[in-house]
Design an enzyme around this catalytic site. Structure first.
Site, short mmCIF file in Angstrom:
data_model
loop_
_atom_site.label_atom_id
_atom_site.label_comp_id
_atom_site.label_asym_id
_atom_site.label_seq_id
_atom_site.Cartn_x
_atom_site.Cartn_y
_atom_site.Cartn_z
N GLY A 1 -2.00 7.31 -0.67
CA GLY A 1 -2.79 8.32 -1.34
C GLY A 1 -3.99 7.73 -2.06
O GLY A 1 -5.13 8.19 -1.90
N ASP B 1 -5.82 3.82 6.40
CA ASP B 1 -6.22 4.65 5.27
C ASP B 1 -7.73 4.81 5.20
O ASP B 1 -8.25 5.86 4.84
CB ASP B 1 -5.69 4.06 3.96
CG ASP B 1 -4.18 4.07 3.90
OD1 ASP B 1 -3.57 4.95 4.52
OD2 ASP B 1 -3.60 3.19 3.23
#
Length: 308
Positions: free
Chosen positions: A41, A251
């Site tokens: 995240g 990511d």
């Protein structure tokens, strides 16, 4: 102006550099080590914020331990809004133990920590609207990911789901996903099939198997990515680079994809830029520390064009 909201994990990374990844039962000596900040995240939020350069808000929804003031300060320095990051005072922030070999491949072991205490109640009611982007992953409780996807989709946001680690989300979640972004191993885990040995095998797999999502973007590492959308199938090749560290490349790809979609770019153009950003990221050391800015990706793209 469009915004990007990332619902996901925050970790402290401990990275051990080795000459070769250990086999089961084998002990290997590290030739170097470092500590850094990570979590899918946080990584994806940083990637999107760096590439956005302040053109749109990037917000993170996560949970950290009481030991995370330095992490929050680092995220904010990179332009990530941490106002929706909750704190679990009695639990430490998540941790990732990462080994990286000389070619740049890696293995990761996670200790979820505070990430596993993120609940549906921690989700803000407003998770984007039409034109905004919601991005979620698999390093938090799946019911939280599912609720975030449903809430954002109901408000008209574009939903990106990176099912990493692989988790068998039900059709009730997947049908609300606009873009599913697994790597090849995660895709095969979701489908319950062996990993194909060639890109041709991957394309055959995609042609024969479907998932109830709007579009599929499968990342293939040094081989780029494959986009499967309403127009058909497209292979996006990656430029040849010397990989130093692949930690965070996926990511970076997701963050770049979200940035482009928030700018209104078509998915295929967004995937091409995401491949460039991910390739550039592996030429540096670390996850967040190696994530490029928009200017760096533009320069890299021009260099690739000049060498053709």
């Amino acid at each position: 102006m469009a915004s990007i909201t990332v619902v996901g994990s925050v970790n402290r990374d401990v990275v051990l550099q080795v000459r070769g990844l250990p086999r089961p039962g084998e002990t290997v000596h590290a030739v170097g080590s470092r500590e850094g900040l990570g979590g899918k995240g946080a990584n994806q939020a940083v990637a999107a914020a760096r590439l956005g350069g302040g053109t749109h808000a990037v917000r993170l929804v996560a949970k950290v331990g009481g030991d995370a003031q330095d992490i929050l300060a680092s995220l904010e320095k990179d332009g990530v809004d941490t106002g929706w990051v909750a704190t679990a005072d009695r639990t430490r922030t998540g941790m990732a133990l990462i080994t990286v070999d000389e070619p740049g491949e890696n293995t990761i072991v996670l200790d979820g920590g505070a990430n596993q205490e993120l609940t549906v109640a921690d989700l803000p009611l407003e998770l984007g609207t039409s034109g905004d982007v919601l991005m979620a992953q698999g390093e938090i409780p799946p019911e939280v990911t599912g609720a975030a996807v449903a809430r954002a989709a109901a408000r008209g946001a574009t939903v990106i789901l990176n099912p990493a680690p692989a988790y068998a989300f039900g059709d009730d979640v997947l049908k609300r996903v606009d873009v599913l972004v697994p790597n090849l191993g995660e895709l095969c885990a979701l489908l319950g099939v062996p990993v194909p040995a060639t890109r041709g095998g991957v394309e055959e797999l995609l042609a024969a198997r479907t998932l109830p999502v709007g579009a599929l973007v499968v990342t293939l590492g040094a081989d780029g990515a494959i986009v499967l959308d309403s127009e058909g199938m497209l292979h996006v090749p990656a430029p040849r680079v010397t990989a130093v560290d692949t930690v965070g490349a996926g990511d970076t790809f997701c963050g770049a994809l979200a940035d482009s979609l928030a700018r209104g770019r078509p998915l295929r153009i967004a995937a091409e830029r995401a491949v460039l950003a991910a390739a550039l990221s592996v030429t540096g050391v670390g996850a967040q520390s190696a994530m490029p800015t928009a200017e760096e990706v533009d320069q890299f793209a021009q260099q690739q064009e000049n060498t053709r």
